[in-house]
Motif scaffolding. Structure first.
Motif, mmCIF file in Angstrom:
data_model
loop_
_atom_site.group_PDB
_atom_site.id
_atom_site.type_symbol
_atom_site.label_atom_id
_atom_site.label_comp_id
_atom_site.label_asym_id
_atom_site.label_seq_id
_atom_site.Cartn_x
_atom_site.Cartn_y
_atom_site.Cartn_z
ATOM 1 N N UNK A 565 51.328 54.119 23.512
ATOM 2 C CA UNK A 565 52.027 55.094 23.966
ATOM 3 C C UNK A 565 51.827 55.075 25.453
ATOM 4 N N UNK A 566 51.698 53.642 25.774
ATOM 5 C CA UNK A 566 51.436 53.447 27.512
ATOM 6 C C UNK A 566 52.682 52.329 27.867
ATOM 7 N N UNK A 567 52.728 52.372 29.268
ATOM 8 C CA UNK A 567 53.993 51.865 29.598
ATOM 9 C C UNK A 567 53.521 50.381 30.097
ATOM 10 N N UNK A 568 52.362 50.346 30.902
ATOM 11 C CA UNK A 568 51.908 49.028 31.349
ATOM 12 C C UNK A 568 50.699 48.726 30.866
ATOM 13 N N UNK A 569 50.599 47.174 30.659
ATOM 14 C CA UNK A 569 49.176 46.902 29.829
ATOM 15 C C UNK A 569 48.113 46.766 30.786
ATOM 16 N N UNK A 570 48.095 46.404 32.047
ATOM 17 C CA UNK A 570 47.182 46.187 33.113
ATOM 18 C C UNK A 570 47.159 47.201 34.376
ATOM 19 N N UNK A 571 46.240 48.118 34.484
ATOM 20 C CA UNK A 571 46.390 48.816 35.603
ATOM 21 C C UNK A 571 46.282 48.358 36.799
ATOM 22 N N UNK A 572 45.274 47.394 36.957
ATOM 23 C CA UNK A 572 44.823 46.802 38.044
ATOM 24 C C UNK A 572 44.595 45.385 37.867
#
Length: 837
Positions: A565-572
């Motif tokens: 349910x999220x769009x990007x794998x790595x926030x930072x």
């Protein structure tokens, strides 16, 4: 006191942490989570100093966040499929599976020697059927969704590795693995429609700004390469084999009236049709073969010498109606746009160079303000803004305004359309190698391409096949594997013998860690909902395009298939620099490799960690230094002696940054107030350096300064009985602050002081802002507005005291000697300005 023996200390505490399950972690919605992850290694059999640097950075972050109260997920696994294992197995007469598993065992032992805080229960290996069964399901889901397709096209081929390569795996014309020349080979391959997500991949980079290095964001934007312009057709002067025109994409519709020839890529499918039976056929065919095997990066480079050959055919400029010659040119790439370029030599430098070389006409259609371009006198293309000339109804318009109007005209007259183009190409995921995850499809003469039923997954890679000495995959010549029954008609079928590109495995492994042992699906919804996305990802800049772009696409595709349910794998993202020695990256070929095992045996894991974290900020390259690691060793030995010898009998188990009231600080001499100030300043600085900037080197430097201050005042500390608690608090803070960096020695010294609870379970010290306030302040002294000195004075000093202190400074006295003081301006707490002439 006992001597510091790193090996004994480190083995002891590694056993304590492992036996106590201190790094085991479970989802806990009541606690804030933090997922820190370093890019997982390929199991080559030995870790190198680049690994040590990467994983040491991640371990400090994991331990620090744990101390700050986060529920920390810090896993490790193995990118275990791929050609190196296969090649090594052939060389050593082993099976890739046994070679890989043996290497994993060795590297796991090495990593454990460094004391990293991994939850080893979550360990994964991509070569295990329990892992790749899920990506086979992903493949089938992508196939149903239309994201997977098969097509016949020219592919990058590495003869040495015996497999195709994605565009991103070709570096300067050579294979990214073996560094051998890559050629073009026509093959039917499986592709993923990453281009379907080009716009979202580009737009979502804005969401990552601030969390990802701008350099990486720029690299991804350039690789996706969005261009806005027009797509239009140049009719062939003489249709061939049913083909009537050439479609081009251009970002410069304002120059359409100046197009004087057409350039095609060597791979353009129209080329053989245009030259068939013409006198130019032999020359064009030879040129095409020579260009097809050129490096794509070189072909697209500005410094490439432009070369081409006339096809003997013509097309019609849709704006002017004039016939223009069609060339095959070495600088045109089939992968970009349509593989055809309308050439406007007066306003494009590549076209200009080509036109001058082959004596082709220039037609100026944009004149700069205040001067007139003469085609015969031009020495370079004019690509700047101007006003349109010789452009029909659009003559006189500023060229930027004309772009939109010409696109509208093309659309209205049926000549073209407004269009967006991307540099990004679809991802080729077929590999003609053995050691990889089988692609789960069958080929039936009656039913065509048939997906393997989910109940029959995994399609396991057979482990009993002998590798072929020439490196070719044994799968196509293994009937027990290839022969199958079609699940639709019951007839004979042939199993796909290509395996998946290893980047397929590494594009989702980070999500598998959330529920690594779940057998009936890739993810537990609750687990992945709690842990993902990754809060901090750490790895080399060399993965800025391949791995990171593929992972971003994979998450979006999994999202659209209902898995996440999220769009990007790595926030930072933190991209650490290389470890270099003698001015170049460590490598066996250069003979400059430093073996981590030897360094650990000689100095201890904590010393290696301290050196590698202290020598340079993470994002910079780190120059290996023998004197540097010796210095790190001396520092830890000094720390050991400080606690076990110099302050033995003085230290008691006091909390780090103990409250002032608990220490009775007001009744102590000024030395201990200064010690307390330095203690709290160390905690504040180290915390900010790690939390906000990952500046581990300055955090270590702050700890070193506190060690030096304690050493300088050992006798005074011993002489003041009431100072024991202040010193104990300072040492407790020192050990706590250093523990994420050098965990073993700090844990041992913590215990030796008499603490009953483990240091690993202590929170990060909370500094007291009041403790940072000093009784003295530093005042700037100016003479006629110029800085001439600095003086330290009591915080409550009067203006008269400030003036006296300023005039007494030797450098100030020198600059007013022989002059008359007109006035002295005093700003309490800040500066004194002496006006004299």
């Amino acid at each position: 006191m006992s001597k510091y023996v790193p090996e004994d200390v480190e083995k002891k505490w590694q056993a304590v942490w492992e036996d106590g399950g201190h790094f085991k972690v479970e989802a806990d919605p009541a606690r804030p989570k933090y997922y820190v992850l370093e890019m997982f290694p390929y199991p080559s059999g030995r870790i190198h100093m680049g690994h040590v640097r990467n994983y040491s950075i991640g371990d400090v972050v994991a331990r620090f966040k744990r101390m700050e109260g986060h529920n920390v997920l810090h896993p490790m696994g193995w990118d275990a499929f791929g050609m190196p294992a296969e090649n090594a197995a052939i060389k050593h007469g082993l099976h890739p599976a046994s070679w890989t598993i043996s290497n994993i065992d060795s590297m796991r032992t090495q990593l454990k020697r460094l004391g990293y805080s991994y939850d080893w229960r979550r360990e994964i290996a991509t070569c295990h059927p329990g892992y790749y069964v899920h990506e086979q399901r992903f493949f089938l889901d992508f196939l149903k969704k239309g994201l997977v397709y098969r097509k016949h096209s020219p592919q990058n081929w590495c003869e040495t590795c015996g497999t195709v390569l994605a565009n991103e795996q070709v570096i300067d014309g050579c294979c990214w693995r073996c560094d051998q020349k890559v050629v073009q080979k026509d093959l039917e391959q499986w592709f993923l429609r990453i281009t379907d997500y080009a716009e979202e991949l580009l737009a979502d980079l804005d969401k990552l700004a601030g969390g990802w290095p701008e350099r990486v964001l720029t690299m991804q934007r350039n690789w996706i390469g969005k261009s806005v312009g027009a797509e239009l057709t140049f009719a062939l002067a003489e249709p061939v084999e049913g083909e009537t025109g050439i479609t081009v994409f251009t970002t410069r519709p304002d120059t359409l009236f100046g197009a004087t020839f057409m350039s095609l890529a060597a791979e353009h499918p129209l080329v053989p049709k245009l030259i068939a039976g013409k006198p130019q056929e032999t020359a064009v065919t030879a040129f095409v073969e020579s260009v097809r095997n050129m490096d794509r990066i070189v072909r697209g480079g500005e410094d490439l010498e432009k070369e081409g050959v006339f096809t003997g055919a013509y097309c019609i400029n849709p704006a002017t109606g004039a016939p223009i010659p069609i060339f095959v040119a070495n600088f045109v790439l089939m992968g970009y746009g349509t593989g055809a370029v309308m050439a406007v030599p007066a306003h494009d430098q590549r076209d200009f160079e080509f036109a001058r070389k082959y004596d082709l006409p220039l037609q100026v259609v944009i004149q700069p303000e205040g001067r007139t371009l003469d085609p015969a006198a031009m020495t370079e293309a004019y690509a700047d803004p101007g006003v349109l000339v010789a452009s029909g109804d659009f003559t006189g318009l500023p060229n930027e305004e004309a772009k939109g109007k010409i696109i509208d005209w093309l659309a209205e007259t049926g000549r073209g359309t407004r269009s967006v183009n991307y540099r990004l190409r679809d991802w080729n995921i077929s590999r003609q190698r053995y050691w990889g995850a089988p692609i789960p499809v069958l080929y039936c003469e009656k039913c065509g391409i048939v997906p393997v039923p989910e109940k029959d997954l995994p399609v396991e890679l057979p482990r009993d096949l002998a590798l072929l000495p020439d490196g070719r995959s044994p799968l196509p010549v293994s009937p027990p594997f290839t022969d199958a029954v079609c699940p639709l008609c019951g007839g004979k079928a042939r199993r796909e013998t290509d395996t998946l590109d290893t980047f397929f495995e590494s594009s989702w492994y980070f999500a598998r860690y959330a529920s690594a042992r779940k057998a009936d699906g890739p993810f537990d919804p609750a687990e992945i909902g709690y842990w993902l996305p990754v809060d901090q990802y750490i790895g080399g800049i060399e993965h800025a395009i391949l791995h990171l772009l593929y992972s971003r696409f994979f998450v979006k595709a999994l999202r659209d298939c209902g898995y996440v349910a999220f769009d990007e794998p790595f926030s930072n993202l933190l991209t650490q620099g290389m470890v270099i020695k003698d001015g170049s990256k460590m490598s066996k070929s250069k003979g400059n490799v430093v073996d981590p095992d030897l360094m650990i045996s000689k100095y201890g894991a904590d010393t290696v960690r301290v050196f590698i974290l202290f020598a340079a900020p993470p994002e910079k390259d780190l120059e290996w230094s023998d004197t540097g690691i010796e210095g790190a060793s001396r520092f830890l030995s000094r720390l050991w002696r400080l606690v076990t010898e110099e302050l033995a009998g003085v230290l008691t188990p006091v909390a780090a940054c103990a409250p002032a009231g608990e220490l009775g600080i007001d009744a102590l001499p000024p030395l201990f107030a200064e010690l307390r100030r330095r203690e709290h300043a160390t905690a504040a600085k180290a915390g900010a350096d790690i939390r906000e900037r990952f500046q581990f080197n300055t955090a270590i430097a702050a700890a070193m300064e506190l060690v030096n201050f304690l050493y300088a005042n050992v006798e005074a500390i011993k002489a003041e009985p009431k100072g024991a608690k202040a010193a104990s608090s300072a040492v407790a803070t020192l050990l706590t602050v250093l523990s994420p960096i050098a965990p073993h020695i700090c844990e041992e010294l913590w215990q030796r002081i008499g603490h009953e609870k483990l240091l690993i379970d202590q929170p990060w010290p909370t500094h007291d802002p009041a403790a940072l306030v000093t009784d003295e302040v530093e005042i700037v002294v100016q003479v006629c507005g110029k800085l001439r000195g600095k003086v330290s004075v009591p915080r409550d000093a009067s203006k008269e005291d400030l003036e006296r202190a300023a005039l007494a400074d030797a450098n100030v006295a020198k600059h007013i000697e022989g002059k008359t003081i007109r006035k002295v301006i005093v700003v309490p707490g800040k500066l004194v300005n002496v006006v004299a002439n």
